[in-house]
Write a protein that holds these residues in place. Structure first.
Motif, PDB file in Angstrom:
ATOM      1  N   GLU A  28      68.021 105.726  38.511  1.00  0.00           N
ATOM      2  CA  GLU A  28      67.709 105.893  39.928  1.00  0.00           C
ATOM      3  C   GLU A  28      67.050 104.644  40.505  1.00  0.00           C
ATOM      4  OE1 GLU A  28      67.155 110.753  39.798  1.00  0.00           O
ATOM      5  OE2 GLU A  28      65.416 109.447  39.548  1.00  0.00           O
ATOM      6  N   ALA A  29      66.140 104.041  39.731  1.00  0.00           N
ATOM      7  CA  ALA A  29      65.486 102.822  40.197  1.00  0.00           C
ATOM      8  C   ALA A  29      66.504 101.705  40.407  1.00  0.00           C
ATOM      9  CB  ALA A  29      64.418 102.383  39.197  1.00  0.00           C
ATOM     10  N   MET A  30      67.390 101.531  39.440  1.00  0.00           N
ATOM     11  CA  MET A  30      68.394 100.469  39.529  1.00  0.00           C
ATOM     12  C   MET A  30      69.354 100.715  40.695  1.00  0.00           C
ATOM     13  SD  MET A  30      69.116  99.915  35.439  1.00  0.00           S
ATOM     14  CE  MET A  30      70.193  98.480  35.601  1.00  0.00           C
ATOM     15  N   LEU A  31      69.702 101.980  40.916  1.00  0.00           N
ATOM     16  CA  LEU A  31      70.621 102.304  42.010  1.00  0.00           C
ATOM     17  C   LEU A  31      69.958 102.215  43.386  1.00  0.00           C
ATOM     18  CD1 LEU A  31      72.598 105.189  40.307  1.00  0.00           C
ATOM     19  CD2 LEU A  31      73.520 102.981  41.033  1.00  0.00           C
ATOM     20  N   CYS A  32      68.653 101.978  43.404  1.00  0.00           N
ATOM     21  CA  CYS A  32      67.943 101.680  44.649  1.00  0.00           C
ATOM     22  C   CYS A  32      67.669 100.180  44.783  1.00  0.00           C
ATOM     23  CB  CYS A  32      66.628 102.452  44.704  1.00  0.00           C
ATOM     24  SG  CYS A  32      66.839 104.235  44.936  1.00  0.00           S
ATOM     25  N   GLY A  33      68.114  99.417  43.785  1.00  0.00           N
ATOM     26  CA  GLY A  33      67.932  97.970  43.838  1.00  0.00           C
ATOM     27  C   GLY A  33      66.596  97.500  43.307  1.00  0.00           C
ATOM     28  N   ARG A  34      66.100  98.169  42.275  1.00  0.00           N
ATOM     29  CA  ARG A  34      64.824  97.779  41.696  1.00  0.00           C
ATOM     30  C   ARG A  34      65.005  97.389  40.227  1.00  0.00           C
ATOM     31  NH1 ARG A  34      64.228  97.540  46.370  1.00  0.00           N
ATOM     32  NH2 ARG A  34      62.716  98.695  47.656  1.00  0.00           N
ATOM     33  N   THR A  35      64.280  96.356  39.837  1.00  0.00           N
ATOM     34  CA  THR A  35      64.260  95.927  38.447  1.00  0.00           C
ATOM     35  C   THR A  35      63.272  96.795  37.665  1.00  0.00           C
ATOM     36  OG1 THR A  35      63.991  94.020  36.989  1.00  0.00           O
ATOM     37  CG2 THR A  35      62.464  94.186  38.844  1.00  0.00           C
ATOM     38  N   ALA A  36      63.179  96.574  36.345  1.00  0.00           N
ATOM     39  CA  ALA A  36      62.348  97.451  35.514  1.00  0.00           C
ATOM     40  C   ALA A  36      61.833  96.722  34.283  1.00  0.00           C
ATOM     41  CB  ALA A  36      63.159  98.677  35.082  1.00  0.00           C
ATOM     42  N   VAL A  37      60.721  97.225  33.778  1.00  0.00           N
ATOM     43  CA  VAL A  37      60.216  96.875  32.445  1.00  0.00           C
ATOM     44  C   VAL A  37      60.311  98.144  31.618  1.00  0.00           C
ATOM     45  CG1 VAL A  37      58.274  96.016  31.089  1.00  0.00           C
ATOM     46  CG2 VAL A  37      58.586  95.229  33.436  1.00  0.00           C
ATOM     47  N   ALA A  38      60.989  98.089  30.477  1.00  0.00           N
ATOM     48  CA  ALA A  38      61.200  99.304  29.677  1.00  0.00           C
ATOM     49  C   ALA A  38      61.203  98.961  28.199  1.00  0.00           C
ATOM     50  CB  ALA A  38      62.516  99.975  30.066  1.00  0.00           C
ATOM     51  N   THR A  39      60.849  99.937  27.389  1.00  0.00           N
ATOM     52  CA  THR A  39      60.900  99.767  25.937  1.00  0.00           C
ATOM     53  C   THR A  39      62.341  99.858  25.445  1.00  0.00           C
ATOM     54  OG1 THR A  39      60.346 102.126  25.838  1.00  0.00           O
ATOM     55  CG2 THR A  39      58.563 100.574  25.400  1.00  0.00           C
ATOM     56  N   ASP A  40      62.593  99.258  24.298  1.00  0.00           N
ATOM     57  CA  ASP A  40      63.934  99.261  23.714  1.00  0.00           C
ATOM     58  C   ASP A  40      64.152 100.558  22.944  1.00  0.00           C
ATOM     59  OD1 ASP A  40      66.416  98.625  22.791  1.00  0.00           O
ATOM     60  OD2 ASP A  40      65.740  97.133  21.328  1.00  0.00           O
ATOM     61  N   VAL A  41      64.288 101.641  23.708  1.00  0.00           N
ATOM     62  CA  VAL A  41      64.545 102.959  23.126  1.00  0.00           C
ATOM     63  C   VAL A  41      65.676 103.616  23.908  1.00  0.00           C
ATOM     64  CG1 VAL A  41      62.166 103.275  22.319  1.00  0.00           C
ATOM     65  CG2 VAL A  41      62.817 104.121  24.589  1.00  0.00           C
ATOM     66  N   GLY A  42      66.367 104.567  23.273  1.00  0.00           N
ATOM     67  CA  GLY A  42      67.447 105.275  23.949  1.00  0.00           C
ATOM     68  C   GLY A  42      68.438 104.306  24.561  1.00  0.00           C
ATOM     69  N   GLY A  43      68.879 104.619  25.774  1.00  0.00           N
ATOM     70  CA  GLY A  43      69.874 103.797  26.435  1.00  0.00           C
ATOM     71  C   GLY A  43      69.315 102.706  27.326  1.00  0.00           C
ATOM     72  N   ASN A  44      68.005 102.426  27.241  1.00  0.00           N
ATOM     73  CA  ASN A  44      67.408 101.442  28.147  1.00  0.00           C
ATOM     74  C   ASN A  44      68.107 100.088  28.096  1.00  0.00           C
ATOM     75  OD1 ASN A  44      65.591 103.356  28.975  1.00  0.00           O
ATOM     76  ND2 ASN A  44      63.858 102.548  27.814  1.00  0.00           N
ATOM     77  N   ALA A  45      68.317  99.591  26.868  1.00  0.00           N
ATOM     78  CA  ALA A  45      68.929  98.272  26.719  1.00  0.00           C
ATOM     79  C   ALA A  45      70.435  98.296  26.984  1.00  0.00           C
ATOM     80  CB  ALA A  45      68.651  97.716  25.329  1.00  0.00           C
ATOM     81  N   GLU A  46      71.023  99.493  27.131  1.00  0.00           N
ATOM     82  CA  GLU A  46      72.426  99.592  27.529  1.00  0.00           C
ATOM     83  C   GLU A  46      72.578  99.415  29.036  1.00  0.00           C
ATOM     84  OE1 GLU A  46      74.135 103.214  25.757  1.00  0.00           O
ATOM     85  OE2 GLU A  46      72.744 102.890  24.082  1.00  0.00           O
ATOM     86  N   LEU A  47      71.489  99.659  29.774  1.00  0.00           N
ATOM     87  CA  LEU A  47      71.505  99.467  31.225  1.00  0.00           C
ATOM     88  C   LEU A  47      70.902  98.126  31.624  1.00  0.00           C
ATOM     89  CD1 LEU A  47      70.509 102.909  32.817  1.00  0.00           C
ATOM     90  CD2 LEU A  47      72.777 101.906  32.584  1.00  0.00           C
ATOM     91  N   ILE A  48      69.810  97.739  30.973  1.00  0.00           N
ATOM     92  CA  ILE A  48      69.070  96.543  31.363  1.00  0.00           C
ATOM     93  C   ILE A  48      69.547  95.338  30.555  1.00  0.00           C
ATOM     94  CG2 ILE A  48      66.802  95.435  31.378  1.00  0.00           C
ATOM     95  CD1 ILE A  48      65.551  98.184  31.773  1.00  0.00           C
ATOM     96  N   LYS A  49      69.861  94.247  31.249  1.00  0.00           N
ATOM     97  CA  LYS A  49      70.071  92.951  30.590  1.00  0.00           C
ATOM     98  C   LYS A  49      68.730  92.227  30.613  1.00  0.00           C
ATOM     99  CE  LYS A  49      74.945  92.209  31.817  1.00  0.00           C
ATOM    100  NZ  LYS A  49      75.218  93.218  32.865  1.00  0.00           N
ATOM    101  N   ASP A  50      68.182  91.994  29.424  1.00  0.00           N
ATOM    102  CA  ASP A  50      66.836  91.432  29.323  1.00  0.00           C
ATOM    103  C   ASP A  50      66.746  90.080  30.040  1.00  0.00           C
ATOM    104  OD1 ASP A  50      64.185  91.452  28.511  1.00  0.00           O
ATOM    105  OD2 ASP A  50      64.602  90.486  26.586  1.00  0.00           O
TER     106      ASP A  50
END
Length: 367
Positions: free
Chosen positions: A286-308
């Protein structure tokens, strides 16, 4: 879910039930009896979905565990077996892959003649199973028409846990609670507004790590404010930590909000997600689809969405040191958050709206 009457994992089966009803299928839902029925389940019932309730037998409360075990052995197996009988097809939505280690979940699936698929929403990296239950867990998965995972990471963990390669494993997309998507105007506020969105559960969502990081001396003279959204049993604990760390004046607790775009992302610059485990977090999408970046841990699908360092920042582990490092990298790039958010939107829009992954009931039902 075994721990809560409604959460992110319920949104997917709820959507599939609605899809099936709209396609003129007869739909029954078998759910735990929590006493008070969640409004979403009441709404399903109002439009024609038959709701069948099963006795809860998994309790976090230590004093209730013996009572739960008694119900597990005496009635839980029979209830689920009865609900599976004489159906054309069953979709079994599991809060976690570990549910298959529970005999009362496993036995009905081993014995049913109803064809079924599994949906796996969570699978922590550090979970392993007694070797004695593995053959039956694997048999349940082999017997399934499909085993759907909400992220590739969960499938990889399940392969390591069981040794089964899941040739019938596929990815399925979580639905999003948004009527519209698109890059929101960047927040015009010199104080950088950090949003942490999720259930208030320290053992899962890791908010305590974030509070500890922001209590570090280097953050004292930085211009930031933390907005925590969500409900849960650990509200008082997080308030206590914020006070103990002397940052309570810079932390706001907003509870649950209904309009994600207006109530959260029109007011915040970045998502902060210090989770210990996830499936494919709806809050991140939801954050990304509103145009926001993120800081997230490398768990679940986080790194499948975020390019570090491109669309966001990935902490290599769910611990203080790794998350502190990711926050520091993010802060050093704060002038680029708006640009990174636009790139994040493009990636998330492609993944959720234009990919070929399963999304609807017709993607899930055997052809």
């Amino acid at each position: 879910m075994a721990g809560n009457p409604w959460g992110g994992s319920e949104e997917l089966w709820n959507k599939l039930a609605l899809d099936a009803l709209q396609d003129n299928h007869d739909v029954e839902c078998s759910v735990f009896d929590w006493g008070e029925t969640p409004i979403q389940i009441k709404n399903l019932n109002k439009i024609g979905v038959v709701i069948k309730k099963r006795s809860r037998f998994i309790y976090p409360n230590l004093f209730k565990k013996p009572f739960g075990k008694l119900k597990e052995y005496l009635i839980a197996d029979n209830q689920l077996s009865d609900h599976l009988n004489n159906k054309d097809y069953a979709i079994v939505s599991m809060g976690g892959f570990c549910d298959l280690a529970v005999k009362a979940f496993r036995n009905p699936l081993l014995n049913t003649t109803t064809p079924y698929s599994l949906i796996i929403h969570a699978n922590p990296e550090d979970t392993y199973f007694n070797y004695g239950v593995l053959p039956e867990m694997i048999e349940v998965c082999k017997k399934a028409y499909k085993v759907y995972f909400v992220s590739e990471r969960l499938k990889s963990i399940a392969i390591r846990q069981t040794g089964y390669t899941f040739p019938n494993g596929e990815l399925i997309i979580n639905p999003l609670n948004m009527e519209s998507v698109g890059v929101l105007p960047y927040v015009d506020d010199e104080t950088l507004q950090l949003a942490c969105v999720g259930r208030l559960n320290a053992k899962v969502k890791g908010q305590a790590i974030l509070l500890q990081c922001l209590a570090n001396k280097k953050w004292q003279n930085r211009n930031w404010h933390l907005n925590i959204y969500g409900k849960g049993n650990d509200l008082s604990y997080f308030q206590h930590l914020a006070k103990s760390f002397n940052i309570i004046e810079r932390v706001s607790f907003h509870g649950h909000v209904n309009d994600i775009r207006q109530d959260i992302w029109s007011k915040n610059h970045i998502l902060i997600m210090p989770s210990y485990y996830e499936g494919m977090p709806i809050a991140l999408a939801e954050a990304m689809l509103c145009g926001r970046t993120a800081v997230a841990t490398d768990v679940g699908g986080n790194a499948e969405l975020i390019k570090d360092n491109v669309t966001g920042f990935i902490a290599k582990a769910a611990n203080y040191s790794a998350f502190d490092d990711a926050l520091e990298r993010a802060w050093s790039e704060k002038e680029n958050w708006e640009r990174m958010g636009i790139r994040a939107f493009e990636d998330a829009d492609s993944y959720f709206n234009y990919s070929n992954y399963c999304k609807n009931i017709n993607d899930v039902l055997p052809q």
